[in-house]
Design an enzyme around this catalytic site. Structure first.
Site, PDB file in Angstrom:
ATOM      1  N   GLU A  22       0.880  -1.287   0.254  1.00 20.09           N
ATOM      2  CA  GLU A  22      -0.025   0.408   0.211  1.00 20.09           C
ATOM      3  C   GLU A  22       0.333   0.962   0.480  1.00 20.09           C
ATOM      4  O   GLU A  22       0.604   2.614  -0.718  1.00 20.09           O
ATOM      5  CB  GLU A  22      -1.085  -0.175   1.026  1.00 20.09           C
ATOM      6  CG  GLU A  22      -2.290   0.726   1.186  1.00 20.09           C
ATOM      7  CD  GLU A  22      -2.731   1.174  -0.429  1.00 20.09           C
ATOM      8  OE1 GLU A  22      -2.967   2.292  -0.782  1.00 20.09           O
ATOM      9  OE2 GLU A  22      -3.193   0.471  -0.966  1.00 20.09           O
ATOM     10  N   PRO A 226       7.393  51.784  11.980  1.00 19.19           N
ATOM     11  CA  PRO A 226       8.330  51.569  12.433  1.00 19.19           C
ATOM     12  C   PRO A 226       9.396  50.198  12.512  1.00 19.19           C
ATOM     13  O   PRO A 226      10.643  50.363  13.042  1.00 19.19           O
ATOM     14  CB  PRO A 226       8.144  51.159  14.221  1.00 19.19           C
ATOM     15  CG  PRO A 226       6.594  50.893  14.508  1.00 19.19           C
ATOM     16  CD  PRO A 226       6.305  50.836  12.160  1.00 19.19           C
ATOM     17  N   ASP A 249      14.467  53.281   2.712  1.00 19.67           N
ATOM     18  CA  ASP A 249      15.628  53.656   2.585  1.00 19.67           C
ATOM     19  C   ASP A 249      16.456  52.590   3.895  1.00 19.67           C
ATOM     20  O   ASP A 249      16.006  51.511   4.154  1.00 19.67           O
ATOM     21  CB  ASP A 249      15.179  55.197   3.500  1.00 19.67           C
ATOM     22  CG  ASP A 249      14.409  55.049   4.641  1.00 19.67           C
ATOM     23  OD1 ASP A 249      13.540  53.861   5.589  1.00 19.67           O
ATOM     24  OD2 ASP A 249      13.749  56.128   5.045  1.00 19.67           O
ATOM     25  N   LYS A 271      21.985  53.044   1.381  1.00 12.63           N
ATOM     26  CA  LYS A 271      23.441  52.756   1.672  1.00 12.63           C
ATOM     27  C   LYS A 271      24.636  54.247   2.613  1.00 12.63           C
ATOM     28  O   LYS A 271      24.075  54.810   2.317  1.00 12.63           O
ATOM     29  CB  LYS A 271      23.907  52.260   0.105  1.00 12.63           C
ATOM     30  CG  LYS A 271      23.329  50.857   0.181  1.00 12.63           C
ATOM     31  CD  LYS A 271      24.661  50.419  -1.189  1.00 12.63           C
ATOM     32  CE  LYS A 271      24.058  49.805  -1.926  1.00 12.63           C
ATOM     33  NZ  LYS A 271      23.437  49.365  -3.297  1.00 12.63           N
ATOM     34  N   GLY A 303       8.612  54.530   9.355  1.00 14.81           N
ATOM     35  CA  GLY A 303       7.731  55.063   9.705  1.00 14.81           C
ATOM     36  C   GLY A 303       6.514  55.684   9.334  1.00 14.81           C
ATOM     37  O   GLY A 303       5.937  54.981   8.409  1.00 14.81           O
ATOM     38  N   ASP A 304       6.714  56.888   8.739  1.00  9.33           N
ATOM     39  CA  ASP A 304       5.705  58.255   8.124  1.00  9.33           C
ATOM     40  C   ASP A 304       6.689  59.065   7.628  1.00  9.33           C
ATOM     41  O   ASP A 304       7.090  59.294   7.609  1.00  9.33           O
ATOM     42  CB  ASP A 304       4.746  59.062   9.581  1.00  9.33           C
ATOM     43  CG  ASP A 304       4.135  59.493   8.631  1.00  9.33           C
ATOM     44  OD1 ASP A 304       2.380  58.661   8.787  1.00  9.33           O
ATOM     45  OD2 ASP A 304       4.656  61.055   8.319  1.00  9.33           O
ATOM     46  N   MET A 384      16.542  60.987  16.010  1.00  9.08           N
ATOM     47  CA  MET A 384      17.579  60.839  15.829  1.00  9.08           C
ATOM     48  C   MET A 384      18.180  62.103  16.947  1.00  9.08           C
ATOM     49  O   MET A 384      18.775  62.690  16.847  1.00  9.08           O
ATOM     50  CB  MET A 384      17.869  62.057  14.519  1.00  9.08           C
ATOM     51  CG  MET A 384      17.191  61.076  13.423  1.00  9.08           C
ATOM     52  SD  MET A 384      17.034  61.652  11.694  1.00  9.08           S
ATOM     53  CE  MET A 384      15.880  63.265  12.260  1.00  9.08           C
TER      54      MET A 384
HETATM   55  N1  SAH Z   1       9.646  58.701   9.197  1.00  5.78           N
HETATM   56  C1  SAH Z   1      10.426  58.700  10.315  1.00  5.78           C
HETATM   57  C2  SAH Z   1      11.937  59.063  11.143  1.00  5.78           C
HETATM   58  C3  SAH Z   1      12.755  58.996  10.399  1.00  5.78           C
HETATM   59  S1  SAH Z   1      13.914  60.000  11.389  1.00  5.78           S
HETATM   60  C4  SAH Z   1       9.288  57.731  11.453  1.00  5.78           C
HETATM   61  O1  SAH Z   1       8.259  58.132  11.074  1.00  5.78           O
HETATM   62  O2  SAH Z   1       9.095  57.149  12.010  1.00  5.78           O
HETATM   63  C5  SAH Z   1      14.930  58.500  11.236  1.00  5.78           C
HETATM   64  C6  SAH Z   1      15.209  58.187  13.305  1.00  5.78           C
HETATM   65  O3  SAH Z   1      13.498  57.859  13.498  1.00  5.78           O
HETATM   66  C7  SAH Z   1      16.087  57.597  13.947  1.00  5.78           C
HETATM   67  O4  SAH Z   1      16.623  58.654  14.040  1.00  5.78           O
HETATM   68  C8  SAH Z   1      15.007  56.809  14.999  1.00  5.78           C
HETATM   69  O5  SAH Z   1      15.626  58.168  15.894  1.00  5.78           O
HETATM   70  C9  SAH Z   1      14.592  56.731  14.824  1.00  5.78           C
HETATM   71  N2  SAH Z   1      12.992  55.824  14.669  1.00  5.78           N
HETATM   72  C10 SAH Z   1      13.122  55.065  13.146  1.00  5.78           C
HETATM   73  N3  SAH Z   1      12.142  54.501  13.592  1.00  5.78           N
HETATM   74  C11 SAH Z   1      12.941  54.039  14.837  1.00  5.78           C
HETATM   75  C12 SAH Z   1      12.395  52.509  15.763  1.00  5.78           C
HETATM   76  N4  SAH Z   1      11.788  51.724  14.901  1.00  5.78           N
HETATM   77  N5  SAH Z   1      12.765  52.285  17.067  1.00  5.78           N
HETATM   78  C13 SAH Z   1      13.262  53.832  17.064  1.00  5.78           C
HETATM   79  N6  SAH Z   1      13.431  54.491  16.522  1.00  5.78           N
HETATM   80  C14 SAH Z   1      13.079  54.870  15.447  1.00  5.78           C
END
Ligand code: SAH
Length: 464
Positions: A22, A226, A249, A271, A303-304, A384
């Site tokens: 089988e 994030p 980025d 980069k 992020g945003d 930052m």
């Molecule tokens: N546009 C992004 C910010 C870009 S500036 C936003 O809205 O979050 C880059 C900075 O964002 C980093 O130096 C750090 O301070 C912060 N950042 C982005 N992602 C992060 C994460 N996962 N944890 C902590 N800080 C973060």
């Protein structure tokens, strides 16, 4: 991944199944879907095997497996239901140079057979490396239900049409034609006119797509959040699914990039090595260049995109080039960081304003409304801010901020490696140096982790 999934070309190749019961029959049921030449070797073959041999579906050799039986075989299945006999067969077959599978013996097998969803030529293989056969079966059942049975027919007829479809320019136009065929025009024609009507329908569809006016490229500036793929918006996911080019980025992790269409060109614009001003001009030029060629570009930002994302420069470049664009918001690091420490960014009777500030800008450490920030209860998310921590601390204390003001540094918010460092303004540079963060860090000035508040009673009074 201990087992790498591949699709093996078996047309005309020799595949040997050793075993006459089988288990061997079960293997043959799947193997007979292939175009391989099947040989079964068994001392006492089941009558069903004899019937298959009579019909020419298999070559049956009625004796025990011996040396040389696996010569020129691509695959050998040891399927005798006797573990010792299977191991003996495997030894001989390996000596003959074949890949061997021992049924129900993962450890000694060189390959395993996945669960298969068959819509030939569309084949889906599901494997769990033996970890969860139940799961594999559930996924198979789910896919069987979801994929129309006509998919195979559509694919087979579509395949024969590929050379003609090459008349469409490569990239988006060709993709749109095939999407139209598989998901819209194709199924409709098949339902209305059957297989014969399908080829005619394909020709008409191709003519329509060849005549259609070319669509221009576009750029969507998309927030990737994030870092947790589950914190992407649905819109971001859909756009990633469609993009021809993704320019991202440094903050965007691999797990999110993997959601992009497989054929998409992925460009890492983060980069290291460019000067920052140079990189921005390059990024703008790249977006314009690809979109001008008709590509759908997703500019993916951590992020945003509207928070410290140099969005305006990019929009200006797109507008100047006369390209269509849109902005898709994302979850900013401040929101993710606050969530990770169980705090809200605004709170009645504590702060009715939230500042999003940067630790440094193009000129160096950034100046802020330090006096306003130094007031009790003020809250700021400092992006930052890692390098500028001592500068920020100095400015705030100079303007009267309390040394004990809580500051929480959140590294890698919403990522598996996330870490919160709870400290005070007085200790901030020291705490950051000690923590030696290597990931992105956001400073939540004026906020302590909710869980640590009890340990800082003086803060509880002032800020809770
Ligand atoms: N546009 C992004 C910010 C870009 S500036 C936003 O809205 O979050 C880059 C900075 O964002 C980093 O130096 C750090 O301070 C912060 N950042 C982005 N992602 C992060 C994460 N996962 N944890 C902590 N800080 C973060």
């Amino acid at each position: 991944m201990d087992h790498f999934p591949i699709f093996l070309a078996l047309q005309g190749r020799r595949v040997v199944v050793a075993g006459g019961g089988e288990t061997a029959l079960a293997k043959l049921r799947i193997l007979r879907k292939t175009t391989a030449r099947l040989t079964v070797i068994a001392e006492t073959p089941d009558p069903a095997l004899q019937a298959m041999a009579v019909q020419g579906q298999i070559t049956l050799i009625a004796r025990a497996f011996g040396p040389g039986d696996a010569l020129c075989a691509a695959l050998v299945y040891a399927a005798t239901d006797d573990p010792d006999e299977d191991r003996r067969i495997a030894r001989l077959a390996r000596a003959d140079g074949a890949l061997v599978n021992l049924v129900d013996n993962l450890a000694d097998s060189q390959f395993i057979t996945p669960a298969i969803v068959d819509r030939d030529p569309v084949t889906i293989a599901i494997g769990t490396e033996g970890a969860a056969p139940v799961l594999a079966r559930a996924i198979k059942a789910d896919l069987e239900e979801r994929l129309p049975s006509t998919l195979g027919v559509l694919a087979r007829i579509g395949k024969g049409f590929r050379a003609m479809a090459d008349a469409l320019p490569m990239g988006r136009k060709r993709r749109e034609f095939w999407a139209d065929y598989y998901f819209d025009a194709g199924p409709q024609a098949l339902a209305a006119q059957g297989q014969d009507g399908l080829a005619t329908a394909l020709e008409g569809l191709l003519a329509r797509h060849l005549d259609a006016a070319p669509k221009g490229g576009r750029v969507d500036l998309v927030g990737a959040g994030p870092g947790d793929p589950e914190l992407l918006t649905l819109k971001a996911r859909k756009l990633l699914d469609r993009a021809d080019v993704v320019i991202h980025d440094r903050l965007v992790p691999q797990a999110i990039l993997e959601l992009a269409r497989r054929e998409a060109l992925i460009i890492d614009a983060g980069k290291e090595g460019f000067g920052p001003a140079m990189a921005q001009a390059d990024i703008c030029a790249l977006m314009v260049e690809h979109a001008a060629l008709g590509a759908h570009v997703v500019r993916l930002k951590g992020g945003d995109p509207a928070v410290f994302g140099r969005l305006d420069e990019e929009i200006d470049a797109l507008t100047a080039a006369g390209l269509e664009w849109s902005v898709v918001p994302g979850i900013t690091a401040a929101s993710a960081a606050a969530a990770s420490i169980g705090q809200s960014l605004t709170k009645r009777d504590r702060n009715s304003a939230l500042r999003l500030i940067t630790g440094h800008d193009m000129q160096g450490f950034a100046e802020q409304d330090w006096r306003g920030l130094a007031r009790p209860g003020a809250v700021a998310a400092i992006y930052m801010g890692k390098r500028g921590a001592r500068f920020i601390q100095g400015r705030l204390m100079m303007h009267g901020a309390a040394a004990e003001t809580p500051v929480t540094a959140v590294e890698n918010a919403a990522r598996p490696e996330a870490r919160a460092i709870a400290t005070t303004l007085a200790r901030l540079p020291h705490a950051l140096a000690e923590a030696a963060c290597t990931g992105p860090v956001i400073l939540l000035y004026g906020l302590a982790p909710r869980m640590a508040e009890a340990a800082l009673p003086h803060l509880t009074e002032e800020f809770a």
